[in-house]
Design an enzyme around this catalytic site. Structure first.
Site, mmCIF file in Angstrom:
data_model
loop_
_atom_site.group_PDB
_atom_site.id
_atom_site.type_symbol
_atom_site.label_atom_id
_atom_site.label_comp_id
_atom_site.label_asym_id
_atom_site.label_seq_id
_atom_site.Cartn_x
_atom_site.Cartn_y
_atom_site.Cartn_z
ATOM 1 N N HIS A 1 70.271 102.717 101.181
ATOM 2 C CA HIS A 1 69.003 102.131 100.753
ATOM 3 C C HIS A 1 67.967 103.260 100.772
ATOM 4 C CE1 HIS A 1 65.343 99.649 101.140
ATOM 5 N NE2 HIS A 1 66.064 98.629 100.716
ATOM 6 N N ASP B 195 72.519 102.183 109.948
ATOM 7 C CA ASP B 195 71.596 101.212 109.353
ATOM 8 C C ASP B 195 72.347 99.885 109.251
ATOM 9 O OD1 ASP B 195 70.045 99.586 107.811
ATOM 10 O OD2 ASP B 195 69.874 100.958 106.105
ATOM 11 N N GLN C 254 72.200 95.096 106.850
ATOM 12 C CA GLN C 254 73.004 94.063 106.178
ATOM 13 C C GLN C 254 74.255 93.712 106.981
ATOM 14 O OE1 GLN C 254 71.853 92.460 103.726
ATOM 15 N NE2 GLN C 254 70.290 93.816 102.897
ATOM 16 N N LYS D 28 65.847 89.794 108.113
ATOM 17 C CA LYS D 28 67.152 89.599 107.485
ATOM 18 C C LYS D 28 68.117 88.847 108.387
ATOM 19 C CE LYS D 28 66.749 93.798 104.701
ATOM 20 N NZ LYS D 28 66.518 93.438 103.300
ATOM 21 N N CYS E 13 66.703 99.016 95.474
ATOM 22 C CA CYS E 13 66.307 100.182 96.281
ATOM 23 C C CYS E 13 67.478 101.111 96.547
ATOM 24 C CB CYS E 13 65.660 99.773 97.603
ATOM 25 S SG CYS E 13 64.176 98.825 97.420
#
Ligand SMILES: Cc1ncc(COP(=O)(O)O)c(C=O)c1O
Lengths: 147, 406
Positions: free
Chosen positions: B123, B200, B203, B226, B364
């Site tokens: 991202h 990261d 997700q 999220k 993104c």
């Protein structure tokens, strides 16, 4: 006001009215989009050589290219987009504006956009795109008017 | 499975609405998830019962708010199985967490010519902060490319690592391709070269259990919004050994010990990295979201969502006019696709008119689009409140959109 100009004013008006009438029969937004998609598909594609950075309209999610030429006081627009619906929207604008004089285009009050609900039904990013398209069309006309 | 999606859906008030005269079908969960009533109520509870600035007041309300915030830190610590609450830093979101590390880690541990490896599928928020360092000649960004299925090759990593490599910063689950990267193995490889790894988990955190000690990651970031929590709050997990050596990111209140014009000393962890009044309402509500997820049970979520994902992928693949972008063997939670004859924007617009929220564009992750030579994708991403009926609606609506555009 010269007679020629008066006639053309009516031309702009009658074109807008025709589109408003056409959209009036649609009961569902899917039908309106079906129509826009048809317009998009019918729009004559631009040669790749004209799809330049310079002809690109900024502010749209998809890419839109627009060119204009002025012959004998009449402006002709050509446009293309990599998105079919966007192409339909610009085709609609061209349908209303092409073949008019620079002055008429520059001063045109495009009330049909609101009348058919195009503005309110497009999300902010997309309606920015629509605003950019209209602005670019008028900029071309202004440039021709001052020539 | 102890999981009833009909009951779950009742927890999410926003789902009971119509869009363009059709029942809302929300498949933009990778962008943000909807909030359960419990989380919304928690925000109201703080403001109506114990709102006061934290860590400062001696008065009753301030004590309540401070206690609630610090209990929330414990909840996050437990959720991630971090060793200590000193390793849990609250931020504005994943983006700020990454920027914090980029700034503070590089100040302490990097000098001109040092390298950071990121993947081609990051991202922008895990790419641009490193590029900003590059612009200041403080780091060199090294790209780890993926293959046409959207998978990373571990052998290539070994080749990219040099004696200038100071950090690996990698996405756990790609927000565009759905790829689940083998972060455990990646961390093992990096550690064998004494290189720390930032994960990261934006997700990943909402889709499966993450144990930072087992993973042995050095940093891990995610955004509250999220994982059914509010916007404007996120987490940076960092091993104490790193965080304690890193200089503060921003200056202000809270993060100091003593201040004078002759010199200022900084507060201990985690406060050293939390300058200014924190988003304590968001933090308290985030903890409520995590407790909600715990109450449903990660095992239940994994089981239900994997069924849903398999069904979604099958349904999308059954439409011959659609081409999947991202076909890695291990994927989760979302599918991205394109057509040869229409722009993602066309599909997204028509789906919206049929009441379906999907994402269109580059998500993104422009380098991913460049890899495939496409302007964007349509992305449908699931949460555990989605149903197979909704996937059927998506499927039928896609058929209609495709036939209109073709
Ligand atoms: C993989 C990934 N990383 C980072 C982010 C950035 O999250 P935020 O904008 O909440 O900081 C996102 C959100 O879209 C994401 O999907």
């Amino acid at each position: 006001m010269p007679r020629y100009f008066e006639l053309k004013m009516n031309e702009l008006e009658s074109r807008q009215q025709q589109i408003i009438d056409e959209f009036g029969v649609f009961t569902d937004w899917m039908d309106k989009y079906e129509y826009l998609i048809e317009l998009g598909k019918e729009l004559e594609p631009m040669p790749d050589s004209e799809k330049t950075e310079q002809n690109l309209i900024k502010g749209c999610q998809s890419q839109v290219w627009l060119t204009a030429s002025c012959n004998g006081g009449i402006v002709t627009f050509r446009a293309d987009s990599d998105a079919i619906i966007t192409k339909g929207i610009i085709a609609l604008l061209i349908k209303v504006m092409s073949g008019l004089s620079p002055k008429e285009i520059a001063e045109a009050d495009l009330h049909f956009i609101d009348a058919i609900g195009l503005r309110e039904n497009l999300s902010p990013t997309r309606s920015n795109g629509l605003a950019s398209m209209v602005r670019q069309i008028k900029m071309y006309a202004l440039a021709f008017a001052s020539e | 499975m102890n999981f009833d999606v009909r009951e779950i859906r009742k927890d999410f008030p926003i789902l009971e609405q119509t869009v363009n005269n059709r029942r809302l079908v929300y498949f933009d969960n990778a962008a943000t998830t909807q909030k359960p009533r419990r989380v919304i109520d928690k925000i109201v509870e703080v403001y109506t019962q114990y709102n006061a600035n934290v860590h400062r007041g001696v008065h009753h309300l301030s004590n309540l708010a401070t206690t609630a915030m610090e209990e929330s830190r414990q909840t996050v610590r437990r959720f991630l199985n971090a060793a200590s609450e000193r390793e849990i830093i609250f931020t504005r979101g994943a983006t700020e967490s990454i920027n914090l590390v980029a700034n503070s880690f590089s100040q302490q541990f990097m000098s001109e010519g040092d390298e950071v490896i990121v993947t081609e599928m990051e991202h922008h928020s895990n790419l641009v902060p490193w590029q900003l360092l590059e612009n200041q000649h403080k780091a060199k960004v090294i790209k780890w490319a993926f293959d046409d299925r959207g998978e990373l090759n571990l052998a290539e990593l070994e080749e990219l690592i040099t004696d200038r490599t100071k950090l690996l910063s990698i996405v756990y689950v790609s927000n565009t391709l759905g790829t689940i990267n083998p972060v455990e193995q990646i961390i093992e490889i990096a550690h064998s070269h004494n290189i720390p790894v930032l994960v990261d988990a934006s997700q990943a955190i909402q889709h499966f259990a993450i144990d930072v000690q087992q993973l042995d990651c050095d940093f891990l970031v995610f955004s509250g919004h999220k994982i059914y929590g509010p916007t404007g709050v996120g987490v940076l997990y960092g091993k104490e050994q790193w965080l304690s050596q890193m200089p503060p990111y921003q200056g202000g209140g809270e993060m100091i010990e003593t201040v004078s014009f002759s010199g200022t000393t900084f507060n201990q962890l985690p406060y050293k990295f939390e300058a200014g009044t924190p988003n304590y309402v968001g933090i308290i509500a985030l903890a409520e979201a995590l407790r909600y997820v715990e109450a449903i049970g990660m095992d239940n979520i994994v089981a239900y969502e994997s069924e849903l994902f398999t069904y979604l992928a099958e349904k999308i693949q059954s439409i011959s006019d659609l081409r999947l972008i991202g076909t890695a063997e291990k994927r989760a939670s979302l599918v991205s696709f394109v057509t040869d004859f229409a722009h993602p924007f066309d599909i997204g617009t028509l789906l919206d008119k049929m009441g379906i929220a999907v994402r269109t564009g580059t998500h993104c992750t422009e380098p991913i689009m460049q890899h495939f030579g496409i302007p964007g994708t349509v992305r449908a991403s699931i949460a555990f409140y989605n149903t197979t009926e909704e996937i059927d609606i998506l499927h039928d609506s896609l058929l209609r959109a495709v036939s209109m555009l073709k």
